[in-house]
Design a protein around this motif. Structure first.
Motif, PDB file in Angstrom:
ATOM      1  N   LYS A   1     -37.204 -24.934  14.080  1.00 41.52           N
ATOM      2  CA  LYS A   1     -37.750 -25.964  13.203  1.00 41.52           C
ATOM      3  C   LYS A   1     -38.682 -26.892  13.965  1.00 41.52           C
ATOM      4  CE  LYS A   1     -34.354 -26.202   9.472  1.00 41.52           C
ATOM      5  NZ  LYS A   1     -33.455 -27.086   8.687  1.00 41.52           N
TER       6      LYS A   1
ATOM      7  N   ASP B   1     -28.659 -24.805   5.724  1.00 41.07           N
ATOM      8  CA  ASP B   1     -29.262 -25.561   4.630  1.00 41.07           C
ATOM      9  C   ASP B   1     -28.659 -25.182   3.280  1.00 41.07           C
ATOM     10  OD1 ASP B   1     -30.878 -26.846   6.438  1.00 41.07           O
ATOM     11  OD2 ASP B   1     -32.656 -25.612   6.051  1.00 41.07           O
TER      12      ASP B   1
ATOM     13  N   TRP C   1     -28.797 -34.136   5.729  1.00 39.66           N
ATOM     14  CA  TRP C   1     -27.363 -34.243   6.030  1.00 39.66           C
ATOM     15  C   TRP C   1     -26.875 -35.642   5.688  1.00 39.66           C
ATOM     16  CZ3 TRP C   1     -24.161 -31.341   9.985  1.00 39.66           C
ATOM     17  CH2 TRP C   1     -24.584 -30.016  10.118  1.00 39.66           C
TER      18      TRP C   1
ATOM     19  N   GLN D   1     -39.603 -31.125  10.459  1.00 38.43           N
ATOM     20  CA  GLN D   1     -38.555 -30.391   9.752  1.00 38.43           C
ATOM     21  C   GLN D   1     -37.173 -30.804  10.243  1.00 38.43           C
ATOM     22  OE1 GLN D   1     -39.905 -26.393  10.627  1.00 38.43           O
ATOM     23  NE2 GLN D   1     -40.642 -26.090   8.522  1.00 38.43           N
TER      24      GLN D   1
ATOM     25  N   GLY E   1     -34.475 -32.542   7.963  1.00 35.35           N
ATOM     26  CA  GLY E   1     -33.189 -31.851   7.869  1.00 35.35           C
ATOM     27  C   GLY E   1     -32.030 -32.776   8.168  1.00 35.35           C
TER      28      GLY E   1
ATOM     29  N   HIS F   1     -31.865 -23.430  12.918  1.00 38.54           N
ATOM     30  CA  HIS F   1     -32.545 -24.677  13.264  1.00 38.54           C
ATOM     31  C   HIS F   1     -33.367 -24.599  14.558  1.00 38.54           C
ATOM     32  CE1 HIS F   1     -30.787 -27.369  10.189  1.00 38.54           C
ATOM     33  NE2 HIS F   1     -29.846 -26.445  10.182  1.00 38.54           N
TER      34      HIS F   1
END
Length: 262
Positions: free
Chosen positions: A69, A28, A81, A73, A77, A66
């Protein structure tokens, strides 16, 4: 130290992934730094080169970050991206991507949003998401599939097939094969050529062509007419066309040495 370094070289912005100890796996924090660098490049450069520090372009998603998550989330996420990658693919300037080592998973998804890709010998490409029990989440199902086609994309995801640089060129993933250690120099050379184009032409090349490709036949031709007329009506275009007609513009360098009139 930022996880994506920014270096201006004349009119070219050089963005360097800077997490070599993790094979430039995308987390992230790196995505956030990439977004900052992309926005800066759009504001001050005429073209950009994207490269990586170390032996590998990117091994993809940082799975350690990840794996825990939640569902929401994960969705947010992935959309993060998409937001950053779309600012490259549909941005103001063209991106030339210098590839070496691993271009795997999310690394291939990132490379796919560039506009021209250059690979060194020994570069390899893979989409191992199927073996990891997951699915591409960085836009690969759209952007990488556009490059190679759905059947080849499915093959790579289903079987874990690893492509060489030469195979990736045949698949349409790679535009140029460079000498060992030469991907960045070639990408920079190409970026400098593109930076010499009219900015409006570059903008429409990277934005209109992709949308025309995704539209219907009649809609595409209409969009093409509008884009052509927009570019041809500018003072810069008229000046460049006059220079060509007056034989003041450089001719195309064609392989057999004959003079080209294009």
């Amino acid at each position: 130290m930022p996880l994506v370094e920014y270096q201006p070289i004349g009119d070219i912005a050089v963005l360097t992934l800077n997490r070599p100890e993790k094979r430039n796996a995308m987390n992230d924090a790196m995505l956030g730094d990439l977004g900052v660098a992309v926005d800066r490049a759009a504001a001050e450069a005429k073209a950009a080169v994207l490269r990586a520090r170390g032996k590998h372009f990117s091994a993809g998603l940082d799975l350690a970050e990840h794996v825990e998550k939640s569902l929401m989330q994960g969705i947010f996420g992935s959309r993060g991206w998409h937001a950053v990658f779309d600012r490259i693919r549909y941005g103001a300037i063209p991106y030339f991507v210098a590839l070496n080592g691993a271009v795997v998973g999310g690394g291939l998804e990132l490379a796919a949003v560039g506009h021209v890709r250059v690979a060194e010998p020994g570069t390899y490409f893979a989409l191992p998401e199927g073996q990891r029990g997951i699915f591409v989440g960085g836009g690969g199902s759209v952007n990488a599939t556009r490059l190679m086609g759905a059947p080849r994309m499915m093959d790579m995801m289903l079987t874990g097939r690893v492509l060489t640089a030469e195979e990736a060129e045949r698949y349409g993933i790679v535009n140029y094969l460079a000498a060992p250690g030469g991907a960045f120099d070639k990408a920079l050379e190409l970026a400098r050529v593109a930076a010499g184009n009219a900015p409006l032409s570059n903008y429409l090349i990277i934005n209109a062509l992709q949308r025309i490709h995704d539209s219907g036949h009649d809609e595409g031709l209409f969009f093409e007419s509008v884009a052509a007329s927009l570019t041809q009506s500018t003072p810069e275009a008229r000046q460049r066309l006059r220079a060509f007609l007056e034989k003041k513009a450089a001719r195309l360098p064609i392989p057999n040495g004959e003079e080209a009139r294009g």
